[in-house]
Design an enzyme around this catalytic site. Structure first.
Site, PDB file in Angstrom:
ATOM      1  N   TYR A   1     -13.800  19.232 -28.918  1.00 24.63           N
ATOM      2  CA  TYR A   1     -13.843  17.778 -28.750  1.00 24.63           C
ATOM      3  C   TYR A   1     -14.801  17.398 -27.624  1.00 24.63           C
ATOM      4  O   TYR A   1     -14.572  17.732 -26.459  1.00 24.63           O
ATOM      5  CB  TYR A   1     -12.452  17.217 -28.458  1.00 24.63           C
ATOM      6  CG  TYR A   1     -11.469  17.317 -29.603  1.00 24.63           C
ATOM      7  CD1 TYR A   1     -11.872  17.586 -30.900  1.00 24.63           C
ATOM      8  CD2 TYR A   1     -10.107  17.140 -29.392  1.00 24.63           C
ATOM      9  CE1 TYR A   1     -10.973  17.678 -31.944  1.00 24.63           C
ATOM     10  CE2 TYR A   1      -9.197  17.218 -30.428  1.00 24.63           C
ATOM     11  CZ  TYR A   1      -9.636  17.496 -31.703  1.00 24.63           C
ATOM     12  OH  TYR A   1      -8.734  17.588 -32.731  1.00 24.63           O
ATOM     13  N   SER A   2     -15.849  16.683 -28.004  1.00 22.07           N
ATOM     14  CA  SER A   2     -16.888  16.266 -27.056  1.00 22.07           C
ATOM     15  C   SER A   2     -17.375  17.437 -26.208  1.00 22.07           C
ATOM     16  O   SER A   2     -17.594  17.318 -25.004  1.00 22.07           O
ATOM     17  CB  SER A   2     -16.380  15.117 -26.166  1.00 22.07           C
ATOM     18  OG  SER A   2     -16.133  13.969 -26.942  1.00 22.07           O
TER      19      SER A   2
END
Length: 326
Positions: free
Chosen positions: A61-62
């Site tokens: 995630y990111s």
């Protein structure tokens, strides 16, 4: 807040799980709508104030910045012994050989990187993000077992796969005396119910905790189709999941709206209440990017839908293409 055991374990988790995919540095992954750290922290703090002790993130995630934001917030706002931190491994984290997948090398490398980003000595639940067709499941399960024995994770879980794959993993673990998966993070909501065919009955039979992602179908269950948001306009993954069946799903969305209007509550509360009453769901993962999203989820805990209301939302459903599995 209500608390339940996660599957066949003694671990207490809130009936609402905070999904942390929406926290991170924009441009570091596929999503452009994520909240930066300054805007993420109030959401995380509110979740904890509401009694939510279960937070789910992933290394991908990111590009790891979600884990970093979550780790710093929990250090400032929470008691580590009370919160349940879940993260995931599988997706590509660097170019070249061994940059992705569920090999022993990848798992051993990625758990240490996640722990460093989260600022903790252990995670409570370490999950495989997808099934790895290029690595023997025996290698994956033994590596995960070794992480448990090393104290780097307390439990292990899985996400988004076919029923036969999950059962094979459970069998391999049991056959070799290794740690079994205790949870399944799968794709489930009112407009995507394919998991009811095999995965949910399997989880119920095996006493596996179910923590569904995308409970609001990327917001499609919360608003009229013509109402657009920054996320709906830019979330390409959600478009791939739901755009093809939008016309058929509209009947269900309309039923959710009608029940919400009649009860004087929000559509999100109705959609979450449906999931909370769906066996054997443990805790829907709410990807909150606003405090109101958390407040909706908290209210949903007090809503009991009637059999007639549930039937009216479920009856229009038509089979959907499998979405989420590799």
């Amino acid at each position: 807040m209500e608390y339940v055991k996660l599957g066949n374990t003694g671990l207490d988790v809130s009936r609402i799980c905070l999904g942390c995919m929406g926290f991170g540095e924009a441009g570091r992954w596929v999503h452009q709508w994520v909240l930066d750290e300054e805007r993420s922290r109030p959401v995380i703090k509110k979740a904890l104030e509401l009694g939510i002790n279960f937070l789910d993130t992933a290394n991908v995630y990111s590009d790891g910045t979600s884990e970093e934001i979550v780790g710093r917030a929990l250090k400032d706002y929470a008691n580590r012994d009370e919160v349940v931190i879940a993260t995931k491994v599988y997706n590509r984290m660097h170019e070249g050989p061994n940059g992705a997948g569920l090999s022993r090398k990848a798992i051993m490398s990625e758990i240490d990187k996640s722990l460093k980003r989260l600022g903790t000595d252990y995670v409570d639940l370490y999950q495989i993000h997808r099934w790895d067709y290029n690595t023997p499941i025996e290698e994956t399960m033994e590596a995960l077992h070794d992480l448990v024995k090393a104290g780097k994770t307390r439990y292990i879980g899985a996400s988004a796969m076919y029923g036969w794959q999950f059962l094979k993993a459970l069998h391999v673990a049991e056959k070799n005396g290794w740690t079994r998966f205790v949870s399944m993070q799968n794709h489930l909501n009112l407009i995507y119910r394919e998991e009811e065919r095999e995965m949910l009955p399997l989880c119920k039979a095996e006493k596996i905790g179910v923590i569904p992602y995308s409970p609001l179908a990327g917001g499609r269950l919360t608003r009229d189709p013509q109402d657009k948001t920054h996320r709906s306009e830019t979330d390409q993954i959600a478009k791939q999941k739901y755009d093809a069946t939008a016309d058929a799903d509209r009947l269900i969305v309309d039923q959710v709206a009608a029940i919400a209007d009649k009860r004087g509550v929000t559509r999100a509360q109705i959609a979450i209440a449906w999931l909370l009453q769906k066996e054997p769901v443990t805790a829907p993962i709410i990807g909150a990017t606003k405090i109101s999203h958390l407040e909706d989820a908290a209210v949903a805990l007090s809503i009991t839908l009637t059999p007639e209301e549930i039937a009216s939302m479920e009856q229009p459903y038509v089979p959907h293409r499998i979405v989420g599995h590799q």
